[in-house]
Design a protein around this motif. Structure first.
Motif, PDB file in Angstrom:
ATOM      1  N   SER A   1       7.332  -0.229 -12.472  1.00 66.16           N
ATOM      2  CA  SER A   1       6.347   0.155 -11.458  1.00 66.16           C
ATOM      3  C   SER A   1       5.861  -1.054 -10.673  1.00 66.16           C
ATOM      4  CB  SER A   1       5.163   0.865 -12.120  1.00 66.16           C
ATOM      5  OG  SER A   1       5.554   2.157 -12.562  1.00 66.16           O
TER       6      SER A   1
ATOM      7  N   GLY B   1       3.047  11.707  -9.015  1.00 69.81           N
ATOM      8  CA  GLY B   1       4.030  10.676  -8.706  1.00 69.81           C
ATOM      9  C   GLY B   1       5.123  11.207  -7.801  1.00 69.81           C
TER      10      GLY B   1
ATOM     11  N   LYS C   1       4.891   4.776  -7.816  1.00 76.76           N
ATOM     12  CA  LYS C   1       5.263   5.519  -6.615  1.00 76.76           C
ATOM     13  C   LYS C   1       4.106   5.637  -5.618  1.00 76.76           C
ATOM     14  CE  LYS C   1       8.529   8.262  -9.329  1.00 76.76           C
ATOM     15  NZ  LYS C   1       8.812   9.580  -9.927  1.00 76.76           N
ATOM     16  N   THR C   2       2.867   5.594  -6.131  1.00 74.91           N
ATOM     17  CA  THR C   2       1.719   5.845  -5.249  1.00 74.91           C
ATOM     18  C   THR C   2       0.788   4.650  -5.116  1.00 74.91           C
ATOM     19  OG1 THR C   2       0.291   6.645  -7.055  1.00 74.91           O
ATOM     20  CG2 THR C   2       1.736   8.255  -6.015  1.00 74.91           C
TER      21      THR C   2
ATOM     22  N   GLY D   1       3.675  11.557  -4.345  1.00 80.03           N
ATOM     23  CA  GLY D   1       3.247  10.317  -3.719  1.00 80.03           C
ATOM     24  C   GLY D   1       1.832  10.383  -3.196  1.00 80.03           C
TER      25      GLY D   1
END
Length: 350
Positions: A324, A264, A296-297, A267
């Motif tokens: 998220s 995370g 985050k990704t 990324g």
């Protein structure tokens, strides 16, 4: 009845504050020989607050007192007075039978600095009390580059504890000069040494450390693997991500948890499917970090599995999933509610 030591200290303080400083100090020195250990300790403490260099010798004599309370008060006062003259008497207490006395001695020495203090702090790495080891490590870290060469000499030992804590201190300092020596110890027979070496290499942040860190992901000891994952989180090479993805399959949940956190942080978009698989992990800490990493990704593919977690029985998981989803929605210029509405429409059409 007011205790004797409080009565004495009050009278002496009254003299000191009235301007009779010399007379007050003389009375304090005289009372260092009182038969009541509480009087001796109280007078020693007050002398430290006054900070007169002439009191170093009489305070040093108290370091042999039968009562640890007196020795501690004398150590603290000598530490406050400081200077090279107090180093030798304080260093002698690193062998004191009382843990608290040794602890205070190390704390006092750490405030003084200098080559002699560095050697004494390195000696303290051998102490059986973990608190004292920690203070010594932190103190050497604060001293910085001047402590590197002595630590590099100290690390050349067969004593696993001294070797391990010297490595930890080198990591706190972060000098690249230590990298080659630490790399040689990355496959040491001692589990403790390997764990501390890998942690240290991660803190120094040198490209030369990447290979031993990657190799340590296969270490049989979980603490070493955890430290390797934490260290690789900060590594700059683009190739690191693939090894972190592999760590998501580690048999120990703590490694998986930290691997998800590292992914995370970096990324790593290629890790999305492995992260989605972790949403069913048996450890809630792993699931939570996987959810955060997906925020985050992740992209649209992560939306549906995250939506399901909005009804999870674990409040932390629900909260992480909500956040998220909001992050992913923002990537597409949408509100979270709009993203969810569109996904629901897509699922109904299917």
């Amino acid at each position: 009845m007011i205790p004797k030591h409080q009565v004495i200290i009050k009278k002496i303080m009254e003299k000191y504050e009235s301007g009779k400083k010399a007379e007050a100090i003389n009375e304090l020195l005289y009372n260092l020989r009182d038969e009541d250990f509480k009087v001796r300790a109280a007078c020693a403490e007050l002398l430290g607050n006054i900070g007169d260099l002439r009191t170093i010798e009489p305070l040093s004599e108290l370091l042999n007192d039968d009562y640890s309370e007196v020795r501690i008060a004398a150590v603290q006062s000598l530490g406050k007075i400081g200077g090279v003259k107090v180093i030798e008497p304080l260093g002698g207490l690193l062998n004191d039978e009382d843990n608290e006395v040794r602890l205070v001695a190390v704390k006092s020495l750490s405030k003084i600095g200098g080559e002699k203090v560095i050697q004494l702090l390195i000696k303290a790495l051998d102490d059986a009390d973990s608190r004292i080891q920690t203070i010594a490590i932190e103190s050497l870290g604060r001293i910085g580059p001047k402590a590197v060469n002595p630590l590099l000499s100290a690390i050349e030992t067969e004593d696993e504890y001294k070797k391990a804590y010297a490595a930890k201190a080198l990591g706190e300092i972060g000098d690249p000069k230590a990298v080659e020596v630490l790399i040689k110890l990355a496959d040491d027979q001692s589990n403790l040494v390997r764990a501390n070496v890998i942690e240290a290499l991660g803190k120094i942040d040198d490209p030369r450390a990447e290979e031993p860190l990657i190799n340590s992901l296969k270490d049989p000891v979980v603490e070493v693997r955890i430290n390797a994952v934490k260290a690789l989180k900060l590594a700059r090479s683009d190739e690191i991500s693939q090894y972190l993805v592999e760590a998501l399959k580690d048999p120990d949940s703590r490694v998986r948890m930290w691997a998800a956190d590292a992914i995370g942080f970096k990324g790593t978009g290629a890790a999305m499917k492995p992260l989605i698989n972790l949403l069913k992990d048996s450890d809630p800490r792993v699931r939570e970090n996987a959810v955060k990493a997906l925020g985050k990704t992740g992209d649209q593919e992560a939306v549906e599995p995250l939506m399901k977690l909005l009804k999870d029985k674990d409040e932390r998981i629900r909260d992480a999933a909500d956040k998220s989803l909001a992050i992913i929605a923002k990537k597409y210029g949408l509100s979270k509610d709009e993203l969810l509405r569109r996904k629901k429409d897509e699922l109904q059409e299917e």
